[in-house]
Design a protein around this motif. Structure first.
Motif, PDB file in Angstrom:
ATOM      1  N   VAL A  60       0.112   5.436 -14.786  1.00  0.00           N
ATOM      2  CA  VAL A  60      -1.349   5.381 -14.729  1.00  0.00           C
ATOM      3  C   VAL A  60      -1.774   4.284 -13.759  1.00  0.00           C
ATOM      4  N   ARG A  61      -2.967   4.440 -13.217  1.00  0.00           N
ATOM      5  CA  ARG A  61      -3.513   3.367 -12.379  1.00  0.00           C
ATOM      6  C   ARG A  61      -3.801   2.166 -13.271  1.00  0.00           C
ATOM      7  N   ARG A  62      -3.313   1.028 -12.843  1.00  0.00           N
ATOM      8  CA  ARG A  62      -3.419  -0.176 -13.670  1.00  0.00           C
ATOM      9  C   ARG A  62      -4.862  -0.595 -13.901  1.00  0.00           C
ATOM     10  N   ASP A  63      -5.712  -0.489 -12.888  1.00  0.00           N
ATOM     11  CA  ASP A  63      -7.107  -0.905 -13.068  1.00  0.00           C
ATOM     12  C   ASP A  63      -7.852   0.022 -14.022  1.00  0.00           C
ATOM     13  N   GLU A  64      -7.549   1.315 -14.001  1.00  0.00           N
ATOM     14  CA  GLU A  64      -8.193   2.240 -14.931  1.00  0.00           C
ATOM     15  C   GLU A  64      -7.663   2.056 -16.349  1.00  0.00           C
ATOM     16  N   PHE A  65      -6.372   1.776 -16.482  1.00  0.00           N
ATOM     17  CA  PHE A  65      -5.770   1.634 -17.803  1.00  0.00           C
ATOM     18  C   PHE A  65      -6.190   0.330 -18.474  1.00  0.00           C
ATOM     19  N   ARG A  66      -6.196  -0.759 -17.715  1.00  0.00           N
ATOM     20  CA  ARG A  66      -6.527  -2.062 -18.283  1.00  0.00           C
ATOM     21  C   ARG A  66      -8.015  -2.397 -18.208  1.00  0.00           C
ATOM     22  N   GLY A  67      -8.748  -1.660 -17.371  1.00  0.00           N
ATOM     23  CA  GLY A  67     -10.179  -1.889 -17.275  1.00  0.00           C
ATOM     24  C   GLY A  67     -10.572  -3.036 -16.359  1.00  0.00           C
ATOM     25  N   ARG A  68      -9.645  -3.524 -15.554  1.00  0.00           N
ATOM     26  CA  ARG A  68      -9.962  -4.607 -14.607  1.00  0.00           C
ATOM     27  C   ARG A  68      -9.024  -4.521 -13.415  1.00  0.00           C
ATOM     28  N   GLU A  69      -9.510  -5.005 -12.292  1.00  0.00           N
ATOM     29  CA  GLU A  69      -8.691  -5.017 -11.086  1.00  0.00           C
ATOM     30  C   GLU A  69      -7.783  -6.230 -11.075  1.00  0.00           C
ATOM     31  N   ASP A  70      -6.696  -6.119 -10.300  1.00  0.00           N
ATOM     32  CA  ASP A  70      -5.806  -7.244 -10.068  1.00  0.00           C
ATOM     33  C   ASP A  70      -5.327  -7.168  -8.615  1.00  0.00           C
ATOM     34  N   MET A  71      -4.392  -8.035  -8.248  1.00  0.00           N
ATOM     35  CA  MET A  71      -3.934  -8.080  -6.860  1.00  0.00           C
ATOM     36  C   MET A  71      -3.365  -6.749  -6.386  1.00  0.00           C
ATOM     37  N   GLY A  72      -2.693  -6.027  -7.266  1.00  0.00           N
ATOM     38  CA  GLY A  72      -2.051  -4.775  -6.881  1.00  0.00           C
ATOM     39  C   GLY A  72      -2.977  -3.591  -6.771  1.00  0.00           C
ATOM     40  N   THR A  73      -4.209  -3.724  -7.249  1.00  0.00           N
ATOM     41  CA  THR A  73      -5.124  -2.586  -7.213  1.00  0.00           C
ATOM     42  C   THR A  73      -6.206  -2.731  -6.150  1.00  0.00           C
ATOM     43  N   GLY A  74      -6.220  -3.843  -5.448  1.00  0.00           N
ATOM     44  CA  GLY A  74      -7.226  -4.075  -4.411  1.00  0.00           C
ATOM     45  C   GLY A  74      -6.643  -3.914  -3.014  1.00  0.00           C
ATOM     46  N   ALA A  75      -7.160  -4.708  -2.094  1.00  0.00           N
ATOM     47  CA  ALA A  75      -6.740  -4.632  -0.693  1.00  0.00           C
ATOM     48  C   ALA A  75      -5.273  -5.013  -0.521  1.00  0.00           C
ATOM     49  N   LEU A  76      -4.805  -6.016  -1.259  1.00  0.00           N
ATOM     50  CA  LEU A  76      -3.388  -6.393  -1.160  1.00  0.00           C
ATOM     51  C   LEU A  76      -2.482  -5.272  -1.667  1.00  0.00           C
ATOM     52  N   GLY A  77      -2.941  -4.549  -2.665  1.00  0.00           N
ATOM     53  CA  GLY A  77      -2.185  -3.403  -3.161  1.00  0.00           C
ATOM     54  C   GLY A  77      -2.073  -2.310  -2.109  1.00  0.00           C
ATOM     55  N   PHE A  78      -3.153  -2.097  -1.370  1.00  0.00           N
ATOM     56  CA  PHE A  78      -3.119  -1.109  -0.291  1.00  0.00           C
ATOM     57  C   PHE A  78      -2.090  -1.499   0.768  1.00  0.00           C
ATOM     58  N   ILE A  79      -2.100  -2.773   1.162  1.00  0.00           N
ATOM     59  CA  ILE A  79      -1.126  -3.252   2.149  1.00  0.00           C
ATOM     60  C   ILE A  79       0.288  -3.134   1.579  1.00  0.00           C
ATOM     61  N   GLY A  80       0.451  -3.481   0.302  1.00  0.00           N
ATOM     62  CA  GLY A  80       1.755  -3.353  -0.346  1.00  0.00           C
ATOM     63  C   GLY A  80       2.257  -1.918  -0.360  1.00  0.00           C
ATOM     64  N   ASN A  81       1.364  -0.973  -0.588  1.00  0.00           N
ATOM     65  CA  ASN A  81       1.752   0.430  -0.576  1.00  0.00           C
ATOM     66  C   ASN A  81       2.157   0.894   0.816  1.00  0.00           C
ATOM     67  N   VAL A  82       1.472   0.428   1.839  1.00  0.00           N
ATOM     68  CA  VAL A  82       1.838   0.801   3.208  1.00  0.00           C
ATOM     69  C   VAL A  82       3.235   0.282   3.536  1.00  0.00           C
ATOM     70  N   VAL A  83       3.503  -0.976   3.196  1.00  0.00           N
ATOM     71  CA  VAL A  83       4.826  -1.547   3.446  1.00  0.00           C
ATOM     72  C   VAL A  83       5.878  -0.789   2.646  1.00  0.00           C
ATOM     73  N   TRP A  84       5.590  -0.505   1.372  1.00  0.00           N
ATOM     74  CA  TRP A  84       6.525   0.239   0.535  1.00  0.00           C
ATOM     75  C   TRP A  84       6.827   1.600   1.141  1.00  0.00           C
ATOM     76  N   PHE A  85       5.791   2.311   1.596  1.00  0.00           N
ATOM     77  CA  PHE A  85       5.976   3.637   2.181  1.00  0.00           C
ATOM     78  C   PHE A  85       6.946   3.583   3.355  1.00  0.00           C
ATOM     79  N   VAL A  86       6.778   2.583   4.217  1.00  0.00           N
ATOM     80  CA  VAL A  86       7.632   2.466   5.399  1.00  0.00           C
ATOM     81  C   VAL A  86       9.071   2.126   5.010  1.00  0.00           C
ATOM     82  N   LEU A  87       9.239   1.207   4.055  1.00  0.00           N
ATOM     83  CA  LEU A  87      10.581   0.727   3.723  1.00  0.00           C
ATOM     84  C   LEU A  87      11.363   1.670   2.805  1.00  0.00           C
ATOM     85  N   ALA A  88      10.721   2.262   1.813  1.00  0.00           N
ATOM     86  CA  ALA A  88      11.482   3.047   0.840  1.00  0.00           C
ATOM     87  C   ALA A  88      10.760   4.279   0.322  1.00  0.00           C
TER      88      ALA A  88
END
Length: 146
Positions: A60-88
Motif C-alpha cells: 500500500v502507499r505509505r501516505d494513504e495507509f498512515r494518513g501522513r506524508e514522509d520523506m519517501g512519499t514526497g519529492a525525495l521519494g520520486f527521486i528515489g524511485n527514479v534511481v531505483w528504476f535505473v539500478l534494479a
C-alpha cells in the motif's frame, strides 16, 4: 495466516516465487555493497520477504495507509524511485513479467501470474510503499473508519 493463504504461498514457492525472491535478495545485497544503494537495500530485503510469501499481504502507499506524508512519499521519494528504476527496478520487473507470462499459459497458474504482475509494478516504483497484512489494508479502506 489463513489456510487459503498458506496453501497459495506453498504453491507460489513451487511455481517460481522462490526464484524471484532470490532476485530481490540479490538486489538487496548489491545495493548494500554500494554506498549509494544503502537506502534501498532494506526496502529490497522487505520486498524479498513479501515476494517469498505474497498471499495474505499487500503493498500500500505509505501516505494513504498512515494518513501522513514522509520523506519517501514526497519529492525525495520520486527521486528515489527514479534511481531505483535505473539500478534494479527494470530487471526485477522484467523477471516478474516473464514469470507471469509463463504462468498465465495454464489455468492453474493464473492467480500466480496476477501476483507476479502486481510485483512487477511494485518493482518499478517501490519507494513510498509499505507491506502490510491484507486484513489491515482492508480495514483501513472501509468507509466510516475511525
Amino acid at each position: 495466516m489463513p489456510l487459503l493463504s498458506l496453501l497459495l504461498n506453498a504453491l507460489w514457492l513451487i511455481t517460481g516465487g522462490i526464484w524471484m525472491a532470490l532476485g530481490w535478495l540479490l538486489a538487496a545485497v548489491l545495493m548494500a555493497l554500494s554506498i549509494i544503494g544503502l537506502p534501498w537495500a532494506r526496502s529490497a530485503l522487505t520486498i524479498a520477504f513479501y515476494t517469498l510469501l505474497p498471499f495474505g499481504q499487500t503493498a500500500v502507499r505509505r501516505d494513504e495507509f498512515r494518513g501522513r506524508e514522509d520523506m519517501g512519499t514526497g519529492a525525495l521519494g520520486f527521486i528515489g524511485n527514479v534511481v531505483w528504476f535505473v539500478l534494479a527496478g527494470w530487471w526485477l520487473a522484467l523477471g516478474h513479467l516473464i514469470s507471469a507470462v509463463g504462468l498465465a499459459i495454464t489455468i492453474i497458474g493464473l492467480p500466480f501470474a496476477w501476483a507476479h504482475l502486481k510485483l512487477a509494478l511494485l518493482a518499478l516504483w517501490p519507494v513510498g510503499t509499505e507491506i502490510v497484512p491484507a486484513d489491515d489494508a482492508d480495514r483501513r479502506r472501509m468507509p466510516g473508519r475511525i
